[in-house]
Design a protein around this motif. Sequence first.
Motif, PDB file in Angstrom:
ATOM      1  N   GLN A 148      40.355 -25.953 -40.144  1.00 30.65           N
ATOM      2  CA  GLN A 148      40.395 -27.021 -39.148  1.00 30.65           C
ATOM      3  C   GLN A 148      41.412 -28.080 -39.553  1.00 30.65           C
ATOM      4  O   GLN A 148      41.364 -28.607 -40.662  1.00 30.65           O
ATOM      5  N   ILE A 149      42.355 -28.377 -38.657  1.00 27.28           N
ATOM      6  CA  ILE A 149      43.273 -29.504 -38.820  1.00 27.28           C
ATOM      7  C   ILE A 149      43.026 -30.399 -37.609  1.00 27.28           C
ATOM      8  O   ILE A 149      43.349 -30.038 -36.481  1.00 27.28           O
ATOM      9  N   HIS A 150      42.409 -31.540 -37.855  1.00 32.47           N
ATOM     10  CA  HIS A 150      41.823 -32.325 -36.784  1.00 32.47           C
ATOM     11  C   HIS A 150      42.622 -33.597 -36.513  1.00 32.47           C
ATOM     12  O   HIS A 150      43.602 -33.894 -37.207  1.00 32.47           O
ATOM     13  N   HIS A 156      43.329 -31.765 -50.979  1.00 31.83           N
ATOM     14  CA  HIS A 156      43.313 -32.852 -49.998  1.00 31.83           C
ATOM     15  C   HIS A 156      44.224 -33.990 -50.442  1.00 31.83           C
ATOM     16  O   HIS A 156      44.382 -34.238 -51.647  1.00 31.83           O
ATOM     17  N   GLN A 161      41.691 -35.437 -42.570  1.00 33.56           N
ATOM     18  CA  GLN A 161      41.510 -34.760 -41.275  1.00 33.56           C
ATOM     19  C   GLN A 161      41.672 -33.242 -41.362  1.00 33.56           C
ATOM     20  O   GLN A 161      42.039 -32.585 -40.403  1.00 33.56           O
ATOM     21  N   THR A 162      41.401 -32.677 -42.546  1.00 32.85           N
ATOM     22  CA  THR A 162      41.478 -31.223 -42.706  1.00 32.85           C
ATOM     23  C   THR A 162      40.184 -30.660 -43.287  1.00 32.85           C
ATOM     24  O   THR A 162      39.456 -31.351 -44.011  1.00 32.85           O
ATOM     25  N   THR A 163      39.905 -29.413 -42.948  1.00 30.34           N
ATOM     26  CA  THR A 163      38.858 -28.613 -43.595  1.00 30.34           C
ATOM     27  C   THR A 163      39.577 -27.525 -44.391  1.00 30.34           C
ATOM     28  O   THR A 163      40.434 -26.832 -43.845  1.00 30.34           O
ATOM     29  N   ARG A 164      39.250 -27.385 -45.664  1.00 32.88           N
ATOM     30  CA  ARG A 164      39.962 -26.430 -46.532  1.00 32.88           C
ATOM     31  C   ARG A 164      38.975 -25.487 -47.198  1.00 32.88           C
ATOM     32  O   ARG A 164      37.846 -25.875 -47.512  1.00 32.88           O
ATOM     33  N   LEU A 191      43.874 -21.052 -39.186  1.00 32.24           N
ATOM     34  CA  LEU A 191      42.859 -21.780 -38.413  1.00 32.24           C
ATOM     35  C   LEU A 191      41.727 -20.840 -37.999  1.00 32.24           C
ATOM     36  O   LEU A 191      41.940 -19.642 -37.794  1.00 32.24           O
ATOM     37  N   LEU A 205      49.257 -23.882 -42.753  1.00 33.28           N
ATOM     38  CA  LEU A 205      49.337 -24.783 -41.607  1.00 33.28           C
ATOM     39  C   LEU A 205      49.232 -24.040 -40.276  1.00 33.28           C
ATOM     40  O   LEU A 205      48.649 -24.553 -39.326  1.00 33.28           O
ATOM     41  N   ARG A 240      42.882 -22.963 -44.097  1.00 29.97           N
ATOM     42  CA  ARG A 240      42.684 -24.336 -43.613  1.00 29.97           C
ATOM     43  C   ARG A 240      42.083 -24.204 -42.212  1.00 29.97           C
ATOM     44  O   ARG A 240      42.780 -24.282 -41.209  1.00 29.97           O
ATOM     45  N   HIS A 271      52.732 -34.749 -46.529  1.00 30.74           N
ATOM     46  CA  HIS A 271      51.276 -34.686 -46.532  1.00 30.74           C
ATOM     47  C   HIS A 271      50.725 -34.242 -47.879  1.00 30.74           C
ATOM     48  O   HIS A 271      49.652 -33.637 -47.956  1.00 30.74           O
TER      49      HIS A 271
END
Length: 755
Positions: A364-366, A316, A339-342, A485, A481, A362, A291
């Motif tokens: 949100q991992i969506h 990203h 698909q992530t918020t950092r 959250l 990871l 991080r 990733h």
Amino acid sequence: MVVPVLEAAHVFCCPNRVRGAVSWSPGPGGLLAFGTSCSVVLYDPQKRVVVTNLNGHTSRVNCVQWICKQDSSPSTELVSGGSDNQVIHWEIENNQLLKAIHLQGHEGPVYVVHAVYQRTASDAALHTLIVSASSDSTVRFWSKKGSEGRDLFLASCSQDCLIRIWRLYIKSTSSEMQDDTIRLKENTFTIENEDSKVTFGVTLETVLAGHENWVNAVHWQPSFYKDGVLQQPVRLLSASMDKTMILWAPDEESGVWLEQVRVGEVGGNTLGFYDCQFNEDGSMIIAHAFHGALHLWKQSTVNPREWTPEIVISGHFDGVQDLMWDPEGEFIITVGTDQTTRLFAPWKRKDQSQVTWHEIARPQIHGYDLKCLTMINRFQFVSGADEKVLRVFSAPRSFVENFCVISGQSLSHVLCDQDSDLPEGATVPALGLSNKAVFQGGTASQPSGEQALFTSAGFQYHQVPFQPSLLTEPPTEDHLLQNTLWPEVQKLYGHGYEIFSVTCNNSKTLLASACKAAKKEHAAVILWNTTSWKQVQNLVFHSLTVTQMAFSPNDKFLLAVSRDRTWSLWKRQDIISPEFDPIFSLFAFTNKITSVHSRIIWSCDWSPDSKYFFTGSRDKKVVVWGECDPSDDSTEHSIGPCSSVLDVGGAVTAVSICRVLNPSQRYVVAVGLECGKICIYTWKKTDQVPERNDWIHCIETNQSQSHTLAIRKLSWKNCSGKAEQNGGEGAEWLHFASCGEDHTVKIYRVNRCAL
């Protein structure tokens, strides 16, 4: 020293998700080069800063390779290949680009490059020999004369989980053995010149079995000088899809190749490593994960068999769609199609004056591509993705504590207005998309009766556990990871299609959101109360997607711009009583006749005094509209352009106005273009009819400072009406952040006095 007007202060990015996109320069203080989208980034792992960007490719960079010098001094040349069918040879001097040569000839994307310095028998000078392989089924050799002046081991890896080491040597005709001794199978081949013929032999030296999945990369440790003596250790590094990296070396007594060290990542839904590299003396190793994340390990000076994770750049791995500063200007939050918020924040160390920025959470991992976000308060944000739901997140206690330690702030000061019952952290349940809160001494919220039934029936899935820990430095990828959250506190339902834009007013009481739309009823802007999270009002006007919205700084107006090439301005009505929600009514608008713009309007923003608003469009125009008078109670208003039409020479995708005026009391406007360039203008109304000479072009980003693809958002740092002073340089700095489709987030600083 001349103080620059504009400079890129911090850059956040990560390598492209392909094999061979990372290369570490040999020699003392070697730089790490990697491809990010269409750029080659040079990163200094010691100082933890991006040194420069090499922009020249027009499509994704697939492979990068430093050219190693024979005396093990730092490399000054590197080669890259990309999906634009080009190979580029870069020459670096003092960590800046000296010259770039484009080698064209391939008819398909270039996926492998390698280069060496070669000395011919007839010529004492060195030649640069470059070899490239492409999906056009060709391997091409390129030669360049340079001014610089035994047996070989070859390592190969494969999807059969094995590594093979081959010995390549020159065969002498006199050593032909005629006896029946048992020896390794040998393959031979002959290379003929006009006057000579050389025969080479190849034998399989060893087979290394230790990985449990595809082995994607192997890398030999480069030679280096130690105390004036050239060292050439025989050590091999391998990276695999089994999430591990192994360091191999032959045993000193028996010569048998053995596993020396195994490092890797644990947990998270990741898929292993693409690539691996040694640093100049083998004391640090780096892995490039599926990733895009980089994993760096450093050898302990006390125990050479112990390797510890180190801090490294992150970002990203796909287009970055939106960003926002927190209200205090202390950190930025970004969302992207990865698909992530950092969340990125400064790391302030007591013993060092230099401040570096790092990803510290991080939230949100969506499971959907994220499109937009807005901050409700310092530790709460709302994000929208390719789904019909808006999600609200609040920071857990573990984040607040770690943020204070890393950024050097007082925890009691930051938490003064926070509730005492903050959750410790968050975790994602198996087969779920929502981050569930984890409280001190417990786990996530208790399962419902139906969930408990499934659990007791043996259908239990193990969720990734949250483990609270107090950090003193930015976290590693493994920690990001699993343990950073933010719990999801609310879902907002109301839109019929995928969320496209969201914003919050300055008093943080109202939220406005819009979704993708092809009809008028779906293009409505929905207003939400940020306390009760109930819908307040639907604002119906536009016929296509509302691309961006902005509340005026005094919260009297809401501006919306749309794909239908028009804008609408909504005025807040005076409320009778505080318990009633405010109501907005249509104040002014443009139609196909009165709209100056002929293409989609991508962006809008307000002047800090709420008098004027700015719009930017794909038709290359930026227009100022106004004045907006909230005391005007007449029913029909005609707000027209109050500036000359600014043609910036490229499609405009982002506009942002600084909250601080320049020394001449002019508005400072940042304009982001589809080509990746950022231009800074100043504007002031001249009261001429028509307006002339009201725009002044101040500065624009150069090639290395610019993004390489479309800019999605620009945002000035909120500096509470004053710029940051820097007495040592005699400059007054304004900061703004940018993000774009090239996977990159950048923070720039601008010298206000030079505008």
